[in-house]
Design an enzyme around this catalytic site. Sequence first.
Site, short mmCIF file in Angstrom:
data_model
loop_
_atom_site.label_atom_id
_atom_site.label_comp_id
_atom_site.label_asym_id
_atom_site.label_seq_id
_atom_site.Cartn_x
_atom_site.Cartn_y
_atom_site.Cartn_z
N GLY A 12 -1.77 55.39 84.56
CA GLY A 12 -0.99 55.81 83.39
C GLY A 12 0.23 54.95 83.15
O GLY A 12 0.96 55.15 82.17
N MET A 15 1.39 48.68 83.40
CA MET A 15 0.34 47.73 83.79
C MET A 15 -0.99 48.42 83.98
O MET A 15 -2.05 47.89 83.61
CB MET A 15 0.74 47.06 85.12
N THR A 79 1.30 45.45 92.70
CA THR A 79 2.56 46.15 93.00
C THR A 79 3.45 45.28 93.87
O THR A 79 2.96 44.57 94.76
CB THR A 79 2.23 47.49 93.71
N PRO A 106 1.74 38.36 93.60
CA PRO A 106 3.07 38.60 93.03
C PRO A 106 3.06 38.52 91.50
O PRO A 106 3.84 39.20 90.84
CB PRO A 106 3.92 37.48 93.63
N ASN A 107 2.16 37.70 90.96
CA ASN A 107 2.06 37.62 89.51
C ASN A 107 0.64 37.23 89.13
O ASN A 107 0.09 36.28 89.69
CB ASN A 107 3.06 36.59 88.96
N HIS A 135 13.57 40.69 82.79
CA HIS A 135 12.55 41.73 82.63
C HIS A 135 13.03 42.88 81.75
O HIS A 135 14.24 43.04 81.53
CB HIS A 135 12.12 42.28 83.99
N LYS A 139 12.01 48.27 84.83
CA LYS A 139 11.53 47.73 86.11
C LYS A 139 12.32 48.32 87.28
O LYS A 139 13.55 48.35 87.26
CB LYS A 139 11.64 46.19 86.10
#
Length: 250
Positions: A12, A15, A79, A106-107, A135, A139
């Site tokens: 939900g 991402m 995550t 990480p990305n 960001h 976050k």
Amino acid sequence: MSKLRVAVLGAGGRMGSEAVRAVENADDMELVAALGSGDARSALTDAGTQVAVDLTRPDAVMGNLEYCLANGVHAVVGTTGWTDERLTAVRAQLADSPGTGVLIAPNFGIGAVLTMRFAQQAARFFESVEVVELHHPGKADAPSGTAVRTAQLIGQARESAGLPAQPDATTQSLEGARGADVDGVPVHAVRLRGLVAHQEVLFGDEAETLTIRHDSLHRSSFMPGVLLGIRKVPANPGLTFGLEHFLDLD
Ligand SMILES: NC(=O)C1=CN([C@@H]2O[C@H](COP(=O)(O)OP(=O)(O)OC[C@H]3O[C@@H](n4cnc5c(N)ncnc54)[C@H](O)[C@@H]3O)[C@@H](O)[C@H]2O)C=CC1
Ligand SMILES: O=C(O)C1=N[C@H](C(=O)O)C[C@H](O)C1
């Protein structure tokens, strides 16, 4: 050919909801479970999950991974919150679950992975370097996992090249003004409404600077990397840290 049975944890979230859409739209995958924070992890095994995608929170990911590895479910993890201690714990769990694969990325953005690689290549040529990540204000962690990884790679490259600590005459400053120190590299975190995920790596030397900048303008930018990770992880047992290992960059 049978479809890969995929579950999304954190379904939900910002991402997770994007990942649910991407998996549903992938011809070679079937979304068999979509879990939120209140849902029992047994839903993963009940649904016959082959690959679980974790897009939750740093305080939830370790428990999720432990469950996946105890049950032979491959994991793709976006995550953040990865420390050496946490990675050691995952490796220990994997030792008891041979054949299971974990990708921690990480990305997932291809441009972000390339930014890290280019920064690593540039590091030995410049006296000064600073990382600025920018960001959205929702976050939870700062600095970003990507910025930490970028700074670590730069720090390693500087050390291998025998570079000394970078010049900085600051003797007096407000706390935080020079950012966080990650392996000798100052890392600065900006939180701004309207942003998604962005990073600049600033290099400087005598009379020249180099700026490497990456912008994720929408979370769809991460999805090709998420899908690639899901497809690759079953054939790559053990821990893979960083999507670059699945990109044939060398
Ligand atoms: N590797 C990458 O490329 C990217 C990584 N991220 C990272 O992914 C994580 C999630 O980011 P966002 O989606 O922005 O956060 P978010 O806060 O929007 O979503 C997290 C979701 O996880 C849920 N959740 C919490 N504990 C859970 C549990 N035990 N089981 C299942 N669901 C649980 C929450 O209810 C929430 O819906 C963060 O660590 C973020 O830094 C974000 C974007 C890209
Ligand atoms: O929370 C985010 O949004 C992001 N998190 C990851 C990170 O911390 O590096 C990846 C990307 O920067 C987006």
